[in-house]
Design a protein around this motif. Structure first.
Motif, PDB file in Angstrom:
ATOM      1  N   MET A   1       0.838  -1.167   0.000  1.00  0.00           N
ATOM      2  CA  MET A   1       0.000   0.000   0.000  1.00  0.00           C
ATOM      3  C   MET A   1       0.892   1.243   0.000  1.00  0.00           C
ATOM      4  N   ASN A   2       0.534   2.205  -0.822  1.00  0.00           N
ATOM      5  CA  ASN A   2       1.305   3.440  -0.915  1.00  0.00           C
ATOM      6  C   ASN A   2       1.047   4.341   0.282  1.00  0.00           C
ATOM      7  N   LYS A   3       2.109   4.993   0.719  1.00  0.00           N
ATOM      8  CA  LYS A   3       1.957   5.977   1.776  1.00  0.00           C
ATOM      9  C   LYS A   3       1.432   7.269   1.157  1.00  0.00           C
ATOM     10  N   ILE A   4       0.674   7.995   1.928  1.00  0.00           N
ATOM     11  CA  ILE A   4       0.152   9.277   1.470  1.00  0.00           C
ATOM     12  C   ILE A   4       1.180  10.356   1.795  1.00  0.00           C
ATOM     13  N   TRP A   5       1.440  11.226   0.830  1.00  0.00           N
ATOM     14  CA  TRP A   5       2.337  12.347   1.068  1.00  0.00           C
ATOM     15  C   TRP A   5       1.593  13.410   1.860  1.00  0.00           C
ATOM     16  N   THR A   6       2.229  13.917   2.878  1.00  0.00           N
ATOM     17  CA  THR A   6       1.606  14.942   3.706  1.00  0.00           C
ATOM     18  C   THR A   6       2.301  16.282   3.491  1.00  0.00           C
ATOM     19  N   TYR A   7       1.656  17.318   3.948  1.00  0.00           N
ATOM     20  CA  TYR A   7       2.248  18.657   3.900  1.00  0.00           C
ATOM     21  C   TYR A   7       3.585  18.662   4.631  1.00  0.00           C
ATOM     22  N   GLU A   8       3.632  18.010   5.793  1.00  0.00           N
ATOM     23  CA  GLU A   8       4.859  17.986   6.595  1.00  0.00           C
ATOM     24  C   GLU A   8       5.995  17.274   5.866  1.00  0.00           C
ATOM     25  N   SER A   9       5.692  16.161   5.184  1.00  0.00           N
ATOM     26  CA  SER A   9       6.751  15.458   4.461  1.00  0.00           C
ATOM     27  C   SER A   9       7.207  16.277   3.251  1.00  0.00           C
ATOM     28  N   ASP A  10       6.272  16.959   2.585  1.00  0.00           N
ATOM     29  CA  ASP A  10       6.653  17.829   1.474  1.00  0.00           C
ATOM     30  C   ASP A  10       7.529  18.979   1.964  1.00  0.00           C
ATOM     31  N   LEU A  11       7.165  19.564   3.091  1.00  0.00           N
ATOM     32  CA  LEU A  11       7.937  20.658   3.672  1.00  0.00           C
ATOM     33  C   LEU A  11       9.345  20.180   4.032  1.00  0.00           C
ATOM     34  N   HIS A  12       9.439  18.993   4.587  1.00  0.00           N
ATOM     35  CA  HIS A  12      10.746  18.428   4.930  1.00  0.00           C
ATOM     36  C   HIS A  12      11.586  18.207   3.665  1.00  0.00           C
ATOM     37  N   LEU A  13      10.967  17.730   2.609  1.00  0.00           N
ATOM     38  CA  LEU A  13      11.685  17.548   1.343  1.00  0.00           C
ATOM     39  C   LEU A  13      12.248  18.870   0.841  1.00  0.00           C
ATOM     40  N   VAL A  14      11.407  19.898   0.854  1.00  0.00           N
ATOM     41  CA  VAL A  14      11.843  21.194   0.345  1.00  0.00           C
ATOM     42  C   VAL A  14      12.975  21.762   1.203  1.00  0.00           C
ATOM     43  N   CYS A  15      12.899  21.572   2.503  1.00  0.00           N
ATOM     44  CA  CYS A  15      13.940  22.086   3.403  1.00  0.00           C
ATOM     45  C   CYS A  15      15.280  21.389   3.207  1.00  0.00           C
ATOM     46  N   TYR A  16      15.273  20.085   3.030  1.00  0.00           N
ATOM     47  CA  TYR A  16      16.521  19.330   3.152  1.00  0.00           C
ATOM     48  C   TYR A  16      16.932  18.501   1.935  1.00  0.00           C
ATOM     49  N   PHE A  17      16.102  18.382   0.920  1.00  0.00           N
ATOM     50  CA  PHE A  17      16.435  17.537  -0.227  1.00  0.00           C
ATOM     51  C   PHE A  17      17.700  18.002  -0.932  1.00  0.00           C
ATOM     52  N   GLU A  18      17.813  19.301  -1.166  1.00  0.00           N
ATOM     53  CA  GLU A  18      18.943  19.809  -1.948  1.00  0.00           C
ATOM     54  C   GLU A  18      20.279  19.622  -1.236  1.00  0.00           C
ATOM     55  N   THR A  19      20.278  19.576   0.076  1.00  0.00           N
ATOM     56  CA  THR A  19      21.538  19.372   0.800  1.00  0.00           C
ATOM     57  C   THR A  19      21.768  17.913   1.172  1.00  0.00           C
ATOM     58  N   SER A  20      20.694  17.143   1.320  1.00  0.00           N
ATOM     59  CA  SER A  20      20.835  15.755   1.780  1.00  0.00           C
ATOM     60  C   SER A  20      20.734  14.727   0.661  1.00  0.00           C
ATOM     61  N   GLY A  21      19.929  14.989  -0.355  1.00  0.00           N
ATOM     62  CA  GLY A  21      19.761  14.049  -1.450  1.00  0.00           C
ATOM     63  C   GLY A  21      18.655  13.034  -1.204  1.00  0.00           C
ATOM     64  N   GLU A  22      18.366  12.265  -2.248  1.00  0.00           N
ATOM     65  CA  GLU A  22      17.221  11.346  -2.167  1.00  0.00           C
ATOM     66  C   GLU A  22      17.442  10.169  -1.226  1.00  0.00           C
ATOM     67  N   ASP A  23      18.683   9.704  -1.095  1.00  0.00           N
ATOM     68  CA  ASP A  23      18.925   8.559  -0.211  1.00  0.00           C
ATOM     69  C   ASP A  23      18.649   8.904   1.254  1.00  0.00           C
ATOM     70  N   ALA A  24      19.165  10.050   1.698  1.00  0.00           N
ATOM     71  CA  ALA A  24      18.927  10.468   3.086  1.00  0.00           C
ATOM     72  C   ALA A  24      17.446  10.747   3.316  1.00  0.00           C
ATOM     73  N   MET A  25      16.796  11.380   2.359  1.00  0.00           N
ATOM     74  CA  MET A  25      15.365  11.676   2.492  1.00  0.00           C
ATOM     75  C   MET A  25      14.547  10.384   2.507  1.00  0.00           C
ATOM     76  N   ALA A  26      14.976   9.410   1.704  1.00  0.00           N
ATOM     77  CA  ALA A  26      14.276   8.119   1.661  1.00  0.00           C
ATOM     78  C   ALA A  26      14.354   7.439   3.026  1.00  0.00           C
ATOM     79  N   ARG A  27      15.532   7.445   3.627  1.00  0.00           N
ATOM     80  CA  ARG A  27      15.673   6.836   4.957  1.00  0.00           C
ATOM     81  C   ARG A  27      14.829   7.577   5.990  1.00  0.00           C
ATOM     82  N   TYR A  28      14.887   8.912   5.970  1.00  0.00           N
ATOM     83  CA  TYR A  28      14.170   9.698   6.969  1.00  0.00           C
ATOM     84  C   TYR A  28      12.654   9.565   6.821  1.00  0.00           C
ATOM     85  N   LEU A  29      12.164   9.583   5.585  1.00  0.00           N
ATOM     86  CA  LEU A  29      10.717   9.551   5.352  1.00  0.00           C
ATOM     87  C   LEU A  29      10.170   8.135   5.157  1.00  0.00           C
ATOM     88  N   GLY A  30      11.065   7.139   5.159  1.00  0.00           N
ATOM     89  CA  GLY A  30      10.619   5.756   5.027  1.00  0.00           C
ATOM     90  C   GLY A  30      10.073   5.434   3.645  1.00  0.00           C
TER      91      GLY A  30
END
Length: 103
Positions: A1-30
C-alpha cells in the motif's frame, strides 16, 4: 500500500532535499529513493516546491525579526546559520540587518 504524502513530508523535502539528497530523504521519510525523486519532480512541476520555498524563507525572516526585536543577537546568528530558509548571502534585499545592529 502506498503511503500518502503529507504537507509535513513535502515541507521536509523542500527544506533538506537539496543538501541531503534522495537517499537520506528516503531513509528519513521511510520511502524509496525513486519515490522521493518522483515527489520532488511533482512538487516542482506544479510549482508547489517554489511556494513552499517562499514560505520557508518568510518564516526565516519573521523569526529573525522577532529575535532582533528582543535584542537576542545569539539567536539571530543561529537562525542565519541554521535555518533552511536563510539565504546563502545576506543582503539588505532580504531584510538583513547586521547582528551588530541588534545589540
Amino acid at each position: 500500500m502506498n503511503k500518502i504524502w503529507t504537507y509535513e513530508s513535502d515541507l521536509h523535502l523542500v527544506c533538506y532535499f537539496e543538501t541531503s539528497g534522495e537517499d537520506a530523504m528516503a531513509r528519513y521519510l521511510g520511502r524509496t529513493p525513486d519515490a522521493i525523486l518522483r515527489r520532488v519532480n511533482r512538487l516542482k512541476g506544479t510549482c508547489a516546491w517554489f511556494e513552499l520555498k517562499r514560505l520557508i524563507a518568510s518564516e526565516w525572516g519573521y523569526r529573525r525579526n522577532y529575535h532582533i526585536a528582543l535584542g537576542q543577537s545569539a539567536q539571530v546568528e543561529r537562525i542565519d546559520t541554521l535555518h533552511p530558509g536563510a539565504p546563502d548571502i545576506l543582503t539588505e534585499e532580504h531584510g538583513y540587518f547586521p547582528v551588530e545592529a541588534v545589540q
